[in-house]
Design an enzyme around this catalytic site. Structure first.
Site, PDB file in Angstrom:
ATOM      1  N   CYS A 121     -53.505 -32.766  18.036  1.00 35.48           N
ATOM      2  CA  CYS A 121     -53.226 -33.509  16.795  1.00 35.48           C
ATOM      3  C   CYS A 121     -52.008 -34.422  16.911  1.00 35.48           C
ATOM      4  O   CYS A 121     -51.808 -35.288  16.076  1.00 35.48           O
ATOM      5  CB  CYS A 121     -53.046 -32.539  15.632  1.00 35.48           C
ATOM      6  SG  CYS A 121     -54.461 -31.469  15.436  1.00 35.48           S
ATOM      7  N   HIS A 266     -49.416 -35.545   9.760  1.00 33.44           N
ATOM      8  CA  HIS A 266     -50.705 -35.040  10.230  1.00 33.44           C
ATOM      9  C   HIS A 266     -51.369 -34.274   9.083  1.00 33.44           C
ATOM     10  O   HIS A 266     -50.725 -33.495   8.385  1.00 33.44           O
ATOM     11  CB  HIS A 266     -50.480 -34.133  11.437  1.00 33.44           C
ATOM     12  CG  HIS A 266     -51.723 -33.422  11.868  1.00 33.44           C
ATOM     13  ND1 HIS A 266     -52.917 -34.084  12.074  1.00 33.44           N
ATOM     14  CD2 HIS A 266     -51.970 -32.104  12.118  1.00 33.44           C
ATOM     15  CE1 HIS A 266     -53.836 -33.203  12.435  1.00 33.44           C
ATOM     16  NE2 HIS A 266     -53.291 -31.998  12.465  1.00 33.44           N
ATOM     17  N   ASN A 296     -59.122 -32.084   8.710  1.00 25.73           N
ATOM     18  CA  ASN A 296     -58.269 -32.331   9.870  1.00 25.73           C
ATOM     19  C   ASN A 296     -59.092 -33.032  10.950  1.00 25.73           C
ATOM     20  O   ASN A 296     -59.993 -32.432  11.530  1.00 25.73           O
ATOM     21  CB  ASN A 296     -57.722 -30.985  10.373  1.00 25.73           C
ATOM     22  CG  ASN A 296     -56.825 -31.107  11.584  1.00 25.73           C
ATOM     23  OD1 ASN A 296     -56.717 -32.169  12.180  1.00 25.73           O
ATOM     24  ND2 ASN A 296     -56.182 -30.017  11.950  1.00 25.73           N
TER      25      ASN A 296
HETATM   26  N1  ACO Z   1     -63.291 -18.720   3.255  1.00 27.57           N
HETATM   27  C1  ACO Z   1     -62.959 -17.547   2.683  1.00 27.57           C
HETATM   28  N2  ACO Z   1     -62.109 -16.672   3.250  1.00 27.57           N
HETATM   29  C2  ACO Z   1     -61.554 -17.007   4.423  1.00 27.57           C
HETATM   30  C3  ACO Z   1     -61.850 -18.224   5.071  1.00 27.57           C
HETATM   31  C4  ACO Z   1     -62.760 -19.091   4.435  1.00 27.57           C
HETATM   32  N3  ACO Z   1     -63.098 -20.278   4.982  1.00 27.57           N
HETATM   33  N4  ACO Z   1     -61.147 -18.299   6.225  1.00 27.57           N
HETATM   34  C5  ACO Z   1     -60.425 -17.167   6.301  1.00 27.57           C
HETATM   35  N5  ACO Z   1     -60.679 -16.387   5.236  1.00 27.57           N
HETATM   36  C6  ACO Z   1     -60.105 -15.075   4.916  1.00 27.57           C
HETATM   37  C7  ACO Z   1     -59.628 -14.366   6.156  1.00 27.57           C
HETATM   38  O1  ACO Z   1     -60.696 -13.658   6.764  1.00 27.57           O
HETATM   39  C8  ACO Z   1     -58.582 -13.427   5.575  1.00 27.57           C
HETATM   40  O2  ACO Z   1     -59.235 -12.317   5.010  1.00 27.57           O
HETATM   41  P1  ACO Z   1     -58.610 -10.843   5.175  1.00 27.57           P
HETATM   42  O3  ACO Z   1     -57.264 -10.924   4.485  1.00 27.57           O
HETATM   43  O4  ACO Z   1     -59.608  -9.983   4.502  1.00 27.57           O
HETATM   44  O5  ACO Z   1     -58.485 -10.635   6.649  1.00 27.57           O
HETATM   45  C9  ACO Z   1     -57.983 -14.234   4.437  1.00 27.57           C
HETATM   46  O6  ACO Z   1     -58.947 -15.265   4.128  1.00 27.57           O
HETATM   47  C10 ACO Z   1     -56.648 -14.881   4.787  1.00 27.57           C
HETATM   48  O7  ACO Z   1     -56.757 -15.525   6.049  1.00 27.57           O
HETATM   49  P2  ACO Z   1     -55.532 -16.267   6.704  1.00 27.57           P
HETATM   50  O8  ACO Z   1     -55.927 -16.804   8.039  1.00 27.57           O
HETATM   51  O9  ACO Z   1     -54.307 -15.433   6.640  1.00 27.57           O
HETATM   52  O10 ACO Z   1     -55.343 -17.477   5.661  1.00 27.57           O
HETATM   53  P3  ACO Z   1     -54.191 -18.530   5.606  1.00 27.57           P
HETATM   54  O11 ACO Z   1     -53.616 -18.558   4.255  1.00 27.57           O
HETATM   55  O12 ACO Z   1     -53.240 -18.437   6.783  1.00 27.57           O
HETATM   56  O13 ACO Z   1     -54.992 -19.911   5.774  1.00 27.57           O
HETATM   57  C11 ACO Z   1     -55.455 -21.572   7.452  1.00 27.57           C
HETATM   58  C12 ACO Z   1     -55.726 -20.145   6.959  1.00 27.57           C
HETATM   59  C13 ACO Z   1     -55.971 -22.516   6.409  1.00 27.57           C
HETATM   60  C14 ACO Z   1     -56.215 -21.767   8.748  1.00 27.57           C
HETATM   61  C15 ACO Z   1     -53.946 -21.791   7.684  1.00 27.57           C
HETATM   62  O14 ACO Z   1     -53.420 -20.722   8.400  1.00 27.57           O
HETATM   63  C16 ACO Z   1     -53.627 -23.086   8.397  1.00 27.57           C
HETATM   64  O15 ACO Z   1     -53.799 -24.164   7.894  1.00 27.57           O
HETATM   65  N6  ACO Z   1     -53.054 -22.980   9.624  1.00 27.57           N
HETATM   66  C17 ACO Z   1     -52.578 -24.158  10.374  1.00 27.57           C
HETATM   67  C18 ACO Z   1     -53.655 -25.071  10.855  1.00 27.57           C
HETATM   68  C19 ACO Z   1     -53.006 -26.203  11.651  1.00 27.57           C
HETATM   69  O16 ACO Z   1     -52.003 -26.751  11.274  1.00 27.57           O
HETATM   70  N7  ACO Z   1     -53.542 -26.547  12.804  1.00 27.57           N
HETATM   71  C20 ACO Z   1     -52.762 -27.493  13.619  1.00 27.57           C
HETATM   72  C21 ACO Z   1     -53.410 -28.573  14.109  1.00 27.57           C
HETATM   73  S1  ACO Z   1     -55.085 -28.339  14.613  1.00 27.57           S
HETATM   74  C22 ACO Z   1     -55.228 -29.020  16.209  1.00 27.57           C
HETATM   75  O17 ACO Z   1     -54.288 -29.249  16.911  1.00 27.57           O
HETATM   76  C23 ACO Z   1     -56.645 -29.271  16.710  1.00 27.57           C
END
Ligand code: ACO
Length: 339
Positions: A121, A266, A296
């Site tokens: 990214c 980003h 993204n």
């Molecule tokens: N729908 C419903 N529930 C979901 C989903 C979904 N799509 N995805 C995950 N969950 C659930 C999980 O299973 C988890 O359930 P559990 O508590 O029973 O285990 C719960 O939701 C919480 O999951 P988390 O992963 O802790 O959720 P979080 O609030 O961290 O959000 C996210 C996840 C959106 C991926 C976030 O962590 C994020 O944005 N991370 C950074 C992404 C990023 O910046 N990437 C960088 C660049 S990408 C690149 O370089 C290609």
């Protein structure tokens, strides 16, 4: 008034922007029919409402070439004027030749040297700074810098943790060396920083499909050729590194957050963008957000957002603009411009 350039570089300006996203829209409701998710979860956790998906047979180079044509038209130059093409992508058309070479063929930019950059990214800002170095040495004069991705080709559509986050698209800019007396040229780059921490490669990666784990039917069954991400860890590092990179680039330009008219970050997650803005002390109305429409798109998010901000008038001539990115590697980068 910001200094013209305190980074020991010649004046190097963005003279045109362009972008392209595919027509096909995939909404959160559409995704809720494929995996166990819903619009409410995706919206509150990420800010994303929909994303674009490339058509059957549409490759990264097709999107990149269309964005490039639009950037060339905006710059008022022809493909023959381009002497360097860099494509930032983690979804190249193929291992080789580079996607930049394929773009050269499609837009007929026969005077260019061409290569790709892989920094996930952060790729677009890595490519922009690389071009700036080439231009600064006098080796090249006019560069086409493209961030383009077909992330739909790397998605595991059974993994709700990742499949809701990503989309396809491309953005491009034309960067040119300005005359020595053009110290106040519009679009000029004031400063740029890049960073990397390769000890954290495992937190965000596509493990299979290349030389470490070549494609076999077994590892395709295990979805090793798709995106694997530790979301929570990635989130924390993203906020920390994007804040640090922003502060470094601002300091290098002799500016502070108060001077910024618009941050174009980003576009991975609205909560990441809000956290950065809050830490830097930048009000929400001075952060550009379009991730609700595209999700993204990795290396494409910043050039697509920059093009939209430019064409919509969200940024105006003379505005100080901060670009900041974070991605797999981990990599991060930031650039300060005067529009
Ligand atoms: N729908 C419903 N529930 C979901 C989903 C979904 N799509 N995805 C995950 N969950 C659930 C999980 O299973 C988890 O359930 P559990 O508590 O029973 O285990 C719960 O939701 C919480 O999951 P988390 O992963 O802790 O959720 P979080 O609030 O961290 O959000 C996210 C996840 C959106 C991926 C976030 O962590 C994020 O944005 N991370 C950074 C992404 C990023 O910046 N990437 C960088 C660049 S990408 C690149 O370089 C290609």
């Amino acid at each position: 008034m910001p200094p013209p350039n305190n980074n020991h570089f010649c004046t190097c300006s963005i003279i045109g922007t362009g972008s392209y996203v595919p027509d096909r829209v995939l909404t959160n409701d559409d995704l809720s029919k494929i995996v166990d998710t819903n619009d409410e979860w995706i919206t509150t956790r990420t800010g994303i409402k929909e994303r674009r998906i490339a058509a059957e047979g549409q490759a990264t180079s097709d999107m990149a070439s269309e964005a490039a044509r639009r950037a060339l038209a905006a710059a008022g130059i022809t493909a023959a004027d381009i002497d360097l093409i860099i494509v930032a992508t983690v979804t190249p058309d193929m291992f080789f030749p580079s996607t930049a070479c394929i773009v050269q063929k499609k837009i007929e930019a026969w005077n260019a040297v061409c290569f790709d950059i892989s920094a996930a990214c952060s790729g677009f800002l890595y490519a922009l700074q690389t071009a700036r170095h080439y231009i600064n040495t006098g080796n090249r004069k006019t560069a086409l810098i493209i961030g383009a991705e077909k992330l739909s080709s790397l998605i595991n559509w059974k993994d709700r943790n990742t499949c809701v986050l990503f989309g396809d698209g491309a953005g491009a800019v034309v960067v040119q060396r300005m005359d020595d007396d053009a110290k106040e040229a519009p679009g000029r780059i004031l400063s740029a920083v890049m960073g990397c921490d390769g000890s954290l490669t495992d937190l965000l990666k596509v493990p299979g499909g290349a030389s470490a784990i070549p494609v076999t039917p077994e590892n395709v069954d295990q979805r090793l050729n798709t995106i694997h991400m530790e979301g929570r860890e990635t989130f924390k590092h993203a906020v920390t590194r994007m804040c640090q990179a922003s502060e470094q680039a601002l300091s290098m330009a002799g500016l502070t957050a108060a001077d910024i008219k618009m941050v174009i970050p980003h576009q991975a997650n609205l909560r990441i963008i809000s956290a950065i803005a809050e830490r830097l002390g930048i009000p929400e109305e001075r952060t550009f957000v379009n991730l609700q429409k595209y999700g993204n798109t990795s290396a494409a998010t910043i050039p697509v957002a920059l093009d939209e901000a430019n064409r919509s008038g969200a940024i105006q001539r003379g505005d100080v603009v901060l670009l900041v990115a974070f991605g797999g590697g981990f990599t991060w980068a930031s650039t300060v411009l005067v529009w």
